[in-house]
Design an enzyme around this catalytic site. Structure first.
Site, short mmCIF file in Angstrom:
data_model
loop_
_atom_site.label_atom_id
_atom_site.label_comp_id
_atom_site.label_asym_id
_atom_site.label_seq_id
_atom_site.Cartn_x
_atom_site.Cartn_y
_atom_site.Cartn_z
N LYS A 187 0.84 -1.18 -0.10
CA LYS A 187 0.06 0.08 -0.01
C LYS A 187 0.60 1.18 -0.10
CE LYS A 187 -1.59 -1.51 4.03
NZ LYS A 187 -0.97 -2.92 3.92
N THR A 188 1.77 1.49 0.95
CA THR A 188 2.58 2.57 1.18
C THR A 188 3.51 2.66 -0.33
OG1 THR A 188 2.78 2.26 3.35
CG2 THR A 188 4.46 3.68 2.35
N ASP A 200 -0.71 8.14 5.04
CA ASP A 200 -0.51 6.61 5.16
C ASP A 200 -0.78 5.81 6.51
OD1 ASP A 200 0.78 4.34 4.06
OD2 ASP A 200 2.63 4.88 5.23
N ASP A 201 -1.14 4.63 6.36
CA ASP A 201 -1.51 3.83 7.48
C ASP A 201 -2.52 4.54 8.75
OD1 ASP A 201 -0.89 1.41 8.53
OD2 ASP A 201 1.12 1.57 8.98
N LYS A 260 -12.83 15.45 4.17
CA LYS A 260 -14.02 16.12 3.67
C LYS A 260 -14.21 17.51 3.09
CE LYS A 260 -18.30 14.87 4.86
NZ LYS A 260 -19.37 14.67 5.71
N LYS A 264 5.71 -7.82 0.53
CA LYS A 264 6.75 -7.61 1.45
C LYS A 264 7.20 -8.98 2.11
CE LYS A 264 7.45 -4.19 5.03
NZ LYS A 264 6.53 -3.01 5.92
#
Ligand SMILES: Nc1ncnc2c1ncn2[C@@H]1O[C@H](COP(=O)(O)OP(=O)(O)OP(=O)(O)O)[C@@H](O)[C@H]1O
Ligand SMILES: Nc1ncnc2c1ncn2[C@@H]1O[C@H](COP(=O)(O)OP(=O)(O)OP(=O)(O)O)[C@@H](O)[C@H]1O
Ligand SMILES: Nc1ncnc2c1ncn2[C@@H]1O[C@H](COP(=O)(O)OP(=O)(O)OP(=O)(O)O)[C@@H](O)[C@H]1O
Ligand SMILES: Nc1ncnc2c1ncn2[C@@H]1O[C@H](COP(=O)(O)OP(=O)(O)OP(=O)(O)O)[C@@H](O)[C@H]1O
Ligand SMILES: Nc1ncnc2c1ncn2[C@@H]1O[C@H](COP(=O)(O)OP(=O)(O)OP(=O)(O)O)[C@@H](O)[C@H]1O
Ligand SMILES: Nc1ncnc2c1ncn2[C@@H]1O[C@H](COP(=O)(O)OP(=O)(O)OP(=O)(O)O)[C@@H](O)[C@H]1O
Ligand SMILES: [Mg+2]
Ligand SMILES: [Mg+2]
Ligand SMILES: [Mg+2]
Ligand SMILES: [Mg+2]
Ligand SMILES: [Mg+2]
Ligand SMILES: [Mg+2]
Lengths: 256, 256, 256, 256, 256, 256
Positions: free
Chosen positions: F70-71, F124-125, F152, F227
């Site tokens: 994801k990162t 992130d995360d 938002k 990973k």
């Protein structure tokens, strides 16, 4: 107040290699093949962190019941790793600090490690570091989050880091999602056969004749941790040399 | 404010040997063989801490219901241990401090003990020290974590430490994972036979004739703590000497 | 801020004997033998604390439903004890202080009591002192732990201390492990027979003729506290003298 | 910061008699005998506090659903009581203070009341005063405990105090053990018959002809609070006079 | 620190009329009669607040699922109300303040509104204003209590106030007892028919030919919020004009 | 203290584009069509934010199990977006700050982004950013509420903003109502076929001959994250080149 007062008394945080020997006062008795195997497995991670370009961070967790020798083994492995920077993070050295100060000191050690070419950090007794209490449950989320970040954070380019963790409470570490941050989890064995039991007593020179060893081993009924067996052997050693085996048997029976 | 104000009133923390006697005001009545046995067992730990090189830290916990004599026995054993450094950690001496200050004072006593060649620290009424309340439950995690560290921390090289803990609530100490940090747990007995009951009354000179002793013992129906029996004997002693046995019987019946 | 501002207004804490009378505004009406018996029982504890060498601390708790007269009785017994040092710890006098300041003031009163040869401390409405709310439940653990220590702490050599507690909530005190710290627990009775009911009305001169007493008593159906009965009698007394009995009957019925 | 900033804006706390009228903007419409009866009942407590020597503190609680007129009635009764000292404790006047400051201001009003010969204190919307939220539940225990003390504390000798409380949530006050501190609890009625419904509309001059009243009343199906009925009548009054009754009917149906 | 730092950046709190337009960036598309009806209903409340002497405070809540247009509608209604004082309370403008500062700023806006002859305050996204999180649940009780007071507090004599609230979580507002403080609750409709769906796409000029509209509408299966439909229409608009309808259909299917 | 001390060490917060490469140390291996498709999908959002006038804020969330990439993917997409302002919000850079400081720094990055014509912010995360712990559960509501607002909040007129979030815990983000604030949620795939598995090993040059690839793939039994596979490949690479495939098989089996 508390914090500051103690801070003056303990300027050096994160004991370095020299002080490590205290944490394995009674050495590492190789009471069976499981001990050798564990040391070998863990040795591979040391090798990997030295060699791999793709994985600059390697970590493993030693887990097992109270007294099975996790701290002593972590210290042994860190000392033998040959890393120029070796540090230990331990609740003993953090007593008297608030949770923010503790998190800060942990941060400091990891940031120092990230600055060294090849480092090894021992994170001992993780449930104690995060002030875990089963009742509640309670724990320091500040320290937990700090650990969660550093257990996954790669060191900068051209730096290598080996992290060795220990815990008596694998389940709690799973619940807190710490367990998954380690690349590998290694179980530390207890003494679980009569052969292992006898070999420890011999090594300790607690009981030496075969007859006595047989007598004592007869009372061995369930796995026991190395730390506890050393304690019992010492209890049995009080008074005259005769009767040690009987006394040890009695202690084992009483504590079953 | 609170903390500071009181601090000036109580500069000396952790009462030393001299003040110990207050905590066993009514002596140790050897009302039966269980008392002797307990004193002997505990004596062995004292011997071990003096002699063993492998186990520089020895600890045991005295547990039993309210008033069974835990504090008096711990004080007796600490006084008789012959240790040059003897200290008591007790909630009475910590009243008025916040949890951080309490943890700091506990730390101070253990650190002093670690500096002495041979020390004995009594950790009295552990549930009270950690401000435990069953409702919630609530407790000071700061103090708990401080105790958890020092109950396991070895003194430095060439130092020896004996820790005697007491509690009325073994179950709570188990839940808080304090129990396992002690090397041994010893149960302190209540008065549970008529013979023991009579021998206490005789020793106290509360009731002396055999007829009266028989009369009073007849009302003895369930185990009673030594502290409570002394209280009842004193209640019964109010007024004229005649009628003591009857009054004691009545008190026992009323409080059943 | 709050604390300090009020502190200047109330320099004297822990009302002394003179102010005690306010707390039994309507005297002690001996409405039946249970009242006498209670006063006698409690008198014995006063005697014991004066005489016994073995039990320098004697304590008892008056418990019963709201308004049954616990505070008035505690004040009566303390006043009549003849102790040179008599103090009352009451939530009314602690309003406006934080929990640490409250604990500090409680500590101060007990420490003063420990300095006097013979003291009596009334600890009134314990659930209110510890800021207890059933919802949660919530309470001040700081104040609770302070009380738990002082309710058990012996005064120093040659000092005597009598502690009289009161509560409307025996169950809560049991859950908080306060109940067991008292040497004895005494139930304070309500008005539970027509005879008692009539004797109170007579004593109050609220209703005097036998006919009216009969009329009013006929509506008496369940135990009622002395405080509430005094309130109802006063409500019924508003307006003309005639009709009092009817009005009282009506109030009793309305509030059933 | 918040506190201080606002404090300058609102130096006068606890509105006095003059400002009371705002709280009964639309007067007290005597829409039925229940309203009269309530006013009479409460009038008796005013009489009692003036006359009785034995009960210097008299208190009652007005309870009923949102908008039934509790605040307006409390204000009416307090104004008509003829007490020289009349104060209102209301959440509106406490906005912007922390819980300690709120408790302090409440304390101040009661202490002032205790200094006056004859006082009346209105404690409006008690659940709002203690910052009660059903979710949790949450509330300020500091404010709760302050109220619990003052709702029971007698004024000093020769002083009289009448306390009028209001709440929309009797159940919560019972759980928090506030309810029992009042000498009497009075239910405030809603509009529950067509006759009451019509008499309110007439009094408001919202609908005047009998035909229209009949039409509107036909839609009346369940009890409604006076505040809500005034709101609906005003909604229906927007636009031309014709159609008011129909519009009101429609609003009643829509909101069922 | 945080608070102060941001405070300097945002001196003006509670955006005024000019900045309102940003909150209805895409205008108000009258996609069906439900939209008209809602605007009319709400218009009546504006009329009432201007005219009524008995109800100086009128409030209504716009509730509906995420993105249904609550904020845009509230802004439209406030702008069109013709009130000389119009302010918006929105979480966006409160970011970076602690809960006390937030409550203080909300208080400031209402107090300013109370000083103006005729005011309108929009309280946008109430669950966000009180920092509500479903997990726990957590929320700021300080802010909640502040809102609970001001949503019910009448402005002073000769002042009028209209309050427009919005929420996506009617249930939570009911649990927190906010819902009942509004005089009326209005549901904001989603796009729920193909006709409405087509009319929005036309108005947006996202899809214009009837053939394409038919194609896209065929994928319309469940109610969708106006905000989401605008987002999907824009996604579908990326790339060439041809294929928009197919792309929109695909997006609707993917997100079902 | 902690905060300040660290603040001096880390003046630059929110790493900029240059430092991004560290977060995708091992590149993006296109091990299958799912990877391509994901990159294309996400590319469309970049296009939309550049072109659309109606949707100045576009956001999507990358979600998938630990280590799925994801990162690395978020960094790749942000770098390739061509936005002049690109920033990353990551727990690693926030270690050592309190929750208010963390919220303040997050606010700063978003406010800076709002000032730039076209910006991209990687969050992130997210569970780590809000200090989430499953036990309790615990999290920082201050940080959560800050994120909820900025995820938002539209940028001002003529500004565009792309937000890329990542999480390993979609369920938690749903419970905390963060998930719905994203315009789109994209699943990041694991390696789930032998073909993908082999292609990664080839790309890594960990195993190169087809025979060895077949041998290793035979042990592939369940999806694995990229990973983790890189980690295992490196472990297997320690020691001589021969035996790599067997060692990798063994590691896969051991960790099943
Ligand atoms: N094979 C062995 N492995 C580990 N420790 C050994 C071994 N042989 C002897 N020891 C000795 O046993 C003791 C093990 O204690 P240690 O504190 O390391 O256990 P632990 O598992 O960390 O205990 P705890 O659960 O209390 O943290 C040490 O004194 C060590 O020197
Ligand atoms: N055999 C005995 N063991 C212990 N205490 C005894 C014995 N004989 C007499 N005593 C007296 O009994 C009392 C025991 O009280 P002590 O406070 O020690 O009990 P405890 O178990 O610590 O009570 P608590 O549970 O309240 O802490 C002391 O006054 C002690 O002098
Ligand atoms: N026999 C009696 N016992 C106690 N109080 C009596 C008696 N006769 C009359 N009284 C009067 O009754 C009242 C009892 O009220 P008191 O406040 O003491 O009750 P309480 O039980 O402490 O109430 P609470 O539960 O509210 O604390 C006092 O005014 C007291 O003077
Ligand atoms: N008989 C009545 N009783 C009470 N209020 C009345 C009566 N007749 C008219 N009113 C008017 O009705 C309104 C009642 O509102 P009030 O605020 O007192 O209700 P409440 O029960 O306190 O509401 P809340 O539950 O919101 O606190 C006032 O404006 C009052 O002037
Ligand atoms: N009929 C309509 N009603 C409301 N908004 C509309 C309408 N037609 C178009 N819009 C546009 O739709 C968008 C609605 O978004 P808005 O933020 O007001 O929704 P919301 O319900 O407040 O969302 P959220 O639940 O996220 O707070 C605005 O851009 C607005 O200009
Ligand atoms: N196709 C790919 N997608 C993502 N990462 C890839 C890919 N191919 C190789 N990689 C490498 O795999 C690693 C993925 O690790 P990354 O930290 O991005 O995973 P993550 O899902 O963010 O992990 P975590 O759950 O621990 O946050 C990076 O080193 C990256 O360079
Ligand atoms: Mg260890
Ligand atoms: Mg004791
Ligand atoms: Mg009382
Ligand atoms: Mg009201
Ligand atoms: Mg909105
Ligand atoms: Mg990641």
């Amino acid at each position: 107040h508390f914090q500051r007062a103690l801070a003056e008394v303990k300027p050096a945080f994160g004991i370095d290699e020299d002080e490590f020997s205290d944490r394995m006062r009674n050495g590492i008795i190789k009471f069976g093949p499981k001990v050798e195997k564990l040391l070998n497995n863990c040795g591979l991670f040391v090798e990997q962190v030295r060699n791999s370009q793709r994985t600059p961070l390697v970590s493993f967790l030693l887990e097992g019941p109270a007294g099975c020798g996790k701290t002593a083994l972590a210290v042994k492995l860190a000392t033998d790793s040959g890393c120029p920077f070796v540090k230990m993070i331990s609740a003993e050295d953090l007593v008297g600090y608030g949770e923010n100060a503790k998190a800060s000191k942990i941060t400091k050690i990891f940031e120092d490690a990230h600055r060294s070419r090849l480092s090894c950090v021992v994170v001992d007794d993780i449930e104690r570091l995060i002030d875990y209490a089963r009742v509640g449950p309670r724990f320091s989320n500040v320290i937990l989050q700090t650990l969660l970040v550093f257990l996954k954070k790669d060191p900068p380019k051209n730096r290598k880091l080996l992290i060795i963790g220990t815990t008596s409470n694998k389940r709690v570490l799973e619940d807190l999602e710490i367990l998954d941050t380690f690349n590998s989890v290694q179980n530390v064995p207890q003494i679980s056969t009569r052969t292992e039991f006898s070999s420890v007593l011999k090594e300790l020179k607690a009981i030496e004749s075969d007859a006595e060893l047989n007598l004592a081993s007869a009372a061995f009924a369930r796995p026991i941790s190395i730390k506890r067996l050393i304690m019992y052997a010492e209890m049995a050693s009080q008074g005259s040399t005769t009767g040690r085996a009987e006394r040890l048997s009695q202690i084992l029976v009483d504590n079953e």
